[in-house]
Design an enzyme around this catalytic site. Sequence first.
Site, PDB file in Angstrom:
ATOM      1  N   ARG A 192       7.956  -8.039  -3.868  1.00 25.37           N
ATOM      2  CA  ARG A 192       8.235  -9.364  -4.439  1.00 25.37           C
ATOM      3  C   ARG A 192       8.776  -9.239  -5.851  1.00 25.37           C
ATOM      4  NH1 ARG A 192       2.276 -11.287  -2.943  1.00 25.37           N
ATOM      5  NH2 ARG A 192       2.094  -9.066  -3.304  1.00 25.37           N
ATOM      6  N   SER A 236      -1.459 -14.040  -0.832  1.00 27.89           N
ATOM      7  CA  SER A 236      -2.728 -14.396  -0.173  1.00 27.89           C
ATOM      8  C   SER A 236      -3.741 -14.850  -1.208  1.00 27.89           C
ATOM      9  CB  SER A 236      -3.296 -13.193   0.592  1.00 27.89           C
ATOM     10  OG  SER A 236      -2.453 -12.816   1.637  1.00 27.89           O
ATOM     11  N   LYS A 278     -15.209  -4.501   0.359  1.00 31.79           N
ATOM     12  CA  LYS A 278     -14.428  -5.631  -0.148  1.00 31.79           C
ATOM     13  C   LYS A 278     -14.924  -6.935   0.475  1.00 31.79           C
ATOM     14  CE  LYS A 278      -9.516  -6.361  -0.873  1.00 31.79           C
ATOM     15  NZ  LYS A 278      -8.154  -5.923  -0.567  1.00 31.79           N
ATOM     16  N   HIS A 296       4.469 -12.328   4.330  1.00 36.56           N
ATOM     17  CA  HIS A 296       4.202 -11.211   5.246  1.00 36.56           C
ATOM     18  C   HIS A 296       4.998 -11.398   6.545  1.00 36.56           C
ATOM     19  CE1 HIS A 296      -0.039 -11.335   3.305  1.00 36.56           C
ATOM     20  NE2 HIS A 296       0.492 -10.215   2.881  1.00 36.56           N
TER      21      HIS A 296
HETATM   22  P1  ADP Z   1      -3.313  -7.396   1.183  1.00 38.42           P
HETATM   23  O1  ADP Z   1      -3.061  -8.182   2.441  1.00 38.42           O
HETATM   24  O2  ADP Z   1      -4.009  -6.089   1.347  1.00 38.42           O
HETATM   25  O3  ADP Z   1      -3.803  -8.239   0.038  1.00 38.42           O
HETATM   26  P2  ADP Z   1      -0.814  -7.646   0.213  1.00 38.42           P
HETATM   27  O4  ADP Z   1      -0.674  -9.009   0.734  1.00 38.42           O
HETATM   28  O5  ADP Z   1      -0.931  -7.458  -1.274  1.00 38.42           O
HETATM   29  O6  ADP Z   1      -1.980  -6.896   0.840  1.00 38.42           O
HETATM   30  O7  ADP Z   1       0.324  -6.732   0.683  1.00 38.42           O
HETATM   31  C1  ADP Z   1       0.672  -6.360   1.973  1.00 38.42           C
HETATM   32  C2  ADP Z   1       2.165  -6.124   1.916  1.00 38.42           C
HETATM   33  O8  ADP Z   1       2.790  -7.388   2.026  1.00 38.42           O
HETATM   34  C3  ADP Z   1       2.671  -5.526   0.611  1.00 38.42           C
HETATM   35  O9  ADP Z   1       3.755  -4.661   0.882  1.00 38.42           O
HETATM   36  C4  ADP Z   1       3.141  -6.725  -0.149  1.00 38.42           C
HETATM   37  O10 ADP Z   1       4.139  -6.415  -1.100  1.00 38.42           O
HETATM   38  C5  ADP Z   1       3.698  -7.563   0.975  1.00 38.42           C
HETATM   39  N1  ADP Z   1       3.760  -8.982   0.637  1.00 38.42           N
HETATM   40  C6  ADP Z   1       2.742  -9.787   0.326  1.00 38.42           C
HETATM   41  N2  ADP Z   1       3.182 -11.044   0.064  1.00 38.42           N
HETATM   42  C7  ADP Z   1       4.533 -11.003   0.225  1.00 38.42           C
HETATM   43  C8  ADP Z   1       5.572 -11.966   0.087  1.00 38.42           C
HETATM   44  N3  ADP Z   1       5.309 -13.214  -0.296  1.00 38.42           N
HETATM   45  N4  ADP Z   1       6.848 -11.577   0.330  1.00 38.42           N
HETATM   46  C9  ADP Z   1       7.089 -10.304   0.695  1.00 38.42           C
HETATM   47  N5  ADP Z   1       6.171  -9.346   0.840  1.00 38.42           N
HETATM   48  C10 ADP Z   1       4.902  -9.689   0.614  1.00 38.42           C
END
Ligand code: ADP
Length: 153
Positions: A93, A131, A44, A20
């Site tokens: 990803r 995450s 959630k 992120h």
């Molecule tokens: P949440 O925090 O709601 O679980 P995510 O982490 O799935 O959401 O996604 C938030 C955004 O961050 C999404 O666009 C996701 O593709 C992106 N994202 C999550 N992890 C990575 C990563 N390792 N590299 C690039 N983008 C990421």
Amino acid sequence: MSEIKIAIFPGSFDPITIGHEDIINRGTELFDKVIVAIGVNSSKKYMHSLDERLEMLRKTFKDNNKVEVDTYKGLTVEYCKDKKANFLLRGLRTTGDFEFEQSIATMNAKLVPEVETIFLMSNPQHSAVSSTIVRDIIRNNGNASQFLPQNIR
Ligand code: ADP
């Protein structure tokens, strides 16, 4: 809509990862402001409280003055309108992310055509970081620090 380019980066950030962080920092090269916004979903279950997640975001971006941290309830596109943001920033990803994100972006574009979703490809070093897996490591007493932003390790 506003003249300055504002992007929203929505998520739950439970916890924020280096994946992120990288997308958000790269986003600040493209936009005047990136608002990292925690979507609050009362049905959630989270590992970290909303306050803990906010604190982690604040610490992570304390040195990047183009990043703002916030929370919101309800539809992400409505929140974009409230913030006068014309862009939604997302990271990709894998093809799995692509398929999921494509349908959301298409539906959002129907709901609010003036908000454009912009995708940045994940740094290959971060494409396996999520995450969900970080939470599993923490739950099993492992050391997940290499997957967390430097400022919160
Ligand atoms: P949440 O925090 O709601 O679980 P995510 O982490 O799935 O959401 O996604 C938030 C955004 O961050 C999404 O666009 C996701 O593709 C992106 N994202 C999550 N992890 C990575 C990563 N390792 N590299 C690039 N983008 C990421």
